[in-house]
Design a protein around this motif. Structure first.
Motif, PDB file in Angstrom:
ATOM      1  N   TYR A  37       0.841  -1.189   0.000  1.00  0.00           N
ATOM      2  CA  TYR A  37       0.000   0.000   0.000  1.00  0.00           C
ATOM      3  C   TYR A  37       0.881   1.245   0.000  1.00  0.00           C
ATOM      4  N   PRO A  39       1.332   5.531   0.168  1.00  0.00           N
ATOM      5  CA  PRO A  39       0.671   6.684   0.780  1.00  0.00           C
ATOM      6  C   PRO A  39      -0.324   7.334  -0.169  1.00  0.00           C
ATOM      7  N   GLY A  40      -1.380   7.873   0.398  1.00  0.00           N
ATOM      8  CA  GLY A  40      -2.402   8.532  -0.401  1.00  0.00           C
ATOM      9  C   GLY A  40      -3.536   7.625  -0.813  1.00  0.00           C
ATOM     10  N   THR A  41      -3.402   6.327  -0.529  1.00  0.00           N
ATOM     11  CA  THR A  41      -4.475   5.393  -0.856  1.00  0.00           C
ATOM     12  C   THR A  41      -5.310   5.110   0.389  1.00  0.00           C
ATOM     13  N   ALA A  42      -6.553   4.713   0.167  1.00  0.00           N
ATOM     14  CA  ALA A  42      -7.434   4.399   1.284  1.00  0.00           C
ATOM     15  C   ALA A  42      -6.909   3.209   2.080  1.00  0.00           C
ATOM     16  N   ASN A  45      -4.074   4.411   4.339  1.00  0.00           N
ATOM     17  CA  ASN A  45      -4.584   5.207   5.462  1.00  0.00           C
ATOM     18  C   ASN A  45      -5.226   4.328   6.524  1.00  0.00           C
ATOM     19  N   LEU A  49      -3.665   3.680  10.553  1.00  0.00           N
ATOM     20  CA  LEU A  49      -4.486   4.297  11.591  1.00  0.00           C
ATOM     21  C   LEU A  49      -4.390   3.500  12.879  1.00  0.00           C
ATOM     22  N   ASN A  53      -3.946   8.118  19.093  1.00  0.00           N
ATOM     23  CA  ASN A  53      -3.369   9.076  18.147  1.00  0.00           C
ATOM     24  C   ASN A  53      -2.399  10.024  18.861  1.00  0.00           C
TER      25      ASN A  53
END
Length: 492
Positions: A37, A39-42, A45, A49, A53
């Protein structure tokens, strides 16, 4: 013109080179079930996560291995390109040391989720990405169970590498006490099997985050002996805090008393203005196995203290997480964007005066106008301990078999900059220090899986010098460059 230091420039150049080739080189080495995966893809993200946080790790790419060898190839690739790497699964670790990973590869273990029960029914081989609830459900379907973490949305392996508390520990010991062997990818990318004949076996059971990535583990499993459970919930006013915990001591923790093997006592403090508009309540849980109603010998002494309300429920082992508010659908299993630091301490018994002092701090923090900590939770976990204490104190890297209680304030708040973080840190550490002083102990004992991050290796892994020496020696042998140092490092 300003020039970057040579070392930093080299690191940036290396990262840029890896980015430009879009990890095509690595992809060729992976199985057709592996995923990468960007960066910038669902997908990226979602994978990065975390539940808490605050001081979170930063990855430039996520690799989702489809096979054990994919982990091997990813670690070797990371080493070739001088990239840090971090294995993740349930992402509930909230320790601040994770924030020291500022770039690199996240190895998301979710696809390594196989569960295979041995023909003789004594063990199961469990993938490194299996979640606790999935394991419980899969074993239950064939009349089996084993010790897992209590919260349904945590991984199976993560808690176990730090020892791992669970509902069944009074019968069988900690999560890690069930391990028969582990397949582990070391820092150099080699894959080894660790068992009782390996010197690393001791360390993996309590300090395992420091030594490798577990791709699978073979664990002991057991026939279900007590499927049915009951729980009594007693809600008390905070004005009775000292009386409630003095009684808990009397019942189970002092003067030769012990928690019965079929009983678990948890309690939470939280502010619920619908029950008490002025101060947090005490929710006392009495959980008993093999019954449809908790024995009156356990409930009657607490009923005499005059709770605000009581509730009785009955069901099976699989209902326990929902009853205690840690099922998949409950708030602790949601990724809300909040910071969720904890400040754990192990205790042998309650000091009622110290309980009263920290209750006042908790009350002020949760009820003050504009306080960021209105949704904080204070957790008191009192498991039966017979299975834990039946194993020698020096048998594993988990050091705290003689302690009876796991206590931790969970200071949930919306991140709002360094000032709020500092307030949370000061509050949590002040609460813990009061409990420590009230315990009469000479060393701070903390649960590494709940750790805040400012504790010491002596607090995480035991203050005995022989423990520190043994772990340091193993670290030098198996991870001399300290590549596994983002989670409660044995040495910085």
């Amino acid at each position: 013109m300003h020039h970057l230091p040579l070392k930093l420039a080299a690191l940036l150049a290396s990262a840029a080179a890896v980015s430009c080739q879009n990890y095509a080189q690595l992809a060729k080495q992976l199985s057709n079930t592996a995923q990468i995966y960007q960066p910038g893809t669902a997908a990226f993200n979602a994978a990065v996560l975390r539940w808490s946080n605050y001081s979170t790790p930063v990855a430039n790419v996520v690799v989702v291995p489809g096979t054990e060898n994919d982990v091997v190839q990813t670690v070797k690739f990371a080493n070739q390109h001088s990239l840090p790497f971090l294995a993740t699964n349930g992402v509930h670790g909230s320790i601040t040391t994770l924030g020291k990973m500022t770039r690199g590869i996240e190895i998301h273990m979710s696809q390594l989720n196989s569960i295979v029960v041995a023909q003789d029914g004594s063990t199961a081989t469990i993938g490194g990405g299996v979640m606790s609830k999935n394991l419980t459900d899969a074993l239950w379907a064939v009349g089996k169970q084993t010790v897992t973490g209590t919260c349904e949305c945590v991984g199976y392996m993560g808690p176990g590498l730090g020892g791992g508390h669970g509902w069944l520990q009074g019968r069988h010991g900690l999560v890690s006490d069930q391990y028969v062997s582990l397949n582990v990818v070391l820092a150099n990318g080699s894959l080894i099997t660790v068992n009782e004949h390996s010197e690393l076996f001791w360390a993996m059971k309590g300090a395992g985050h420091n030594f490798g990535i577990v791709t699978s583990v073979t664990s002991q499993i057991y026939d279900i002996q007590h499927p049915n459970y009951a729980m009594e919930t007693l809600i008390f006013s905070g004005s009775k805090v000292e009386a409630v915990y003095a009684l808990a001591n009397q019942q189970w923790l002092t003067n030769g008393a012990t928690m019965p093997v079929d009983l678990i006592n948890w309690s939470y403090w939280y502010f619920d203005p619908t029950t008490d508009a002025e101060k947090p309540v005490i929710a006392m849980y009495l959980i008993q196995e093999g019954v449809n109603k908790v024995d009156a010998a356990h409930t009657n002494p607490f009923l005499k203290l005059g709770p605000i309300s009581t509730e009785s429920v009955s069901g099976t082992y699989r209902d326990l997480a929902a009853w205690t508010g840690i099922s998949l659908s409950d708030t602790p299993c949601q990724k809300t964007g909040n910071a969720n630091p904890r400040f754990p301490i192990y205790l042998k018994s309650y000091n009622p005066i110290a309980q009263g002092l920290v209750y006042e701090l908790f009350r002020e923090a949760t009820t003050a106008a504009n306080s960021p900590f209105g949704h904080a939770l204070f957790m008191f976990e009192g498991y039966s301990q017979q299975g834990v204490k039946a194993i020698g104190q020096d048998a594993t890297a988990f050091a705290y078999r003689e302690d009876n209680l796991l206590v931790a304030p969970l200071l949930t708040y919306a991140p709002n900059g360094p000032a709020t973080d500092a307030i949370a840190s000061a509050l949590g550490n002040t609460i813990r220090q009061i409990l420590f002083q009230g315990s009469g102990e000479t060393s701070l004992n903390t649960y590494v899986n709940y750790a805040y991050g400012d504790e010491t290796p002596a607090a995480w892994y035991g203050s005995d010098q022989w423990r520190q020496n043994r772990l340091s020696a193993l670290k030098e042998d198996f991870d001399p460059a300290g590549q596994f140092s983002f989670y409660a490092p044995i040495r910085s």
